[in-house]
Design an enzyme around this catalytic site. Sequence first.
Site, PDB file in Angstrom:
ATOM      1  N   CYS A  88      54.403  26.524  26.795  1.00  0.00           N
ATOM      2  CA  CYS A  88      54.790  27.524  25.948  1.00  0.00           C
ATOM      3  C   CYS A  88      56.096  27.610  25.503  1.00  0.00           C
ATOM      4  O   CYS A  88      56.703  26.862  24.357  1.00  0.00           O
ATOM      5  CB  CYS A  88      54.561  29.017  26.590  1.00  0.00           C
ATOM      6  N   HIS A 197      49.696  29.352  29.912  1.00  0.00           N
ATOM      7  CA  HIS A 197      50.320  29.020  31.286  1.00  0.00           C
ATOM      8  C   HIS A 197      49.881  27.935  32.338  1.00  0.00           C
ATOM      9  O   HIS A 197      49.317  29.559  33.532  1.00  0.00           O
ATOM     10  CB  HIS A 197      51.280  29.815  31.608  1.00  0.00           C
ATOM     11  N   GLU A 199      50.843  27.780  35.326  1.00  0.00           N
ATOM     12  CA  GLU A 199      51.995  28.254  36.580  1.00  0.00           C
ATOM     13  C   GLU A 199      51.694  29.234  36.465  1.00  0.00           C
ATOM     14  O   GLU A 199      52.143  29.980  38.206  1.00  0.00           O
ATOM     15  CB  GLU A 199      53.306  28.224  36.330  1.00  0.00           C
TER      16      GLU A 199
END
Length: 226
Positions: A88, A197, A199
């Site tokens: 991002c 994302h 994560e």
Amino acid sequence: MNAARVGVITFPGSLDDRDAARAVRLAGAEPVSLWHADHDLQGVDAVILPGGFSYGDYLRCGAIARFAPIMEQLVPAAKDGLPVLGICNGFQILCESHLLPGALMPNASQHFVCRDQRLRVENTETAWTSEYTKDQEIVVPLKNIDGRFVADEKTIADLEDSGRVVARYLDVNPNGSLNDIAGITNEAGNVVGLMPHPEHAVESLTGPTTDGLGFFTSILKRLVNA
């Protein structure tokens, strides 16, 4: 060998540095905190630039972070082969630093987008995607206001022709990115930028899926086998 050490850079305004470090730990590597004002990468084996709004996104997203002292060390290291993942805002910083081509512009809708996004992983030859199978479909969260990937026609053609589109949006293009591009890599395959994302999708307790974990196990596998 000792546990692979993956640095996670924190800039003023970073939001997802702890999440990235947690994902690194879940993958079996050792996360190492790196501070934007430092001049030392601490000998890490790879680096993640996390999501957020570095320096408040003043001027434009990633424009100030490009000049952070830590980037003076990271840019030449990446050009020499150090694996780097920009997520991002990290993707935005990599483009501003010219480690990746193109730019990330405001979403076509002019609205912040937050959704679980289906992707197709198209390049599994990078340091960060080898644990996926080609054209594997995954679901990871997406959250951005400046996520529209743009580049000139020649750059887009070069990315497509050389297979450097890492991931592509499926079902819906959430931000107007050209060719539905969600992530790209450099020619060497060690630097990857991704707008969604991964994560936030590393375990079922906190994510919609565990589909994002492959980005972090991929780099561990690369470093262990290096």
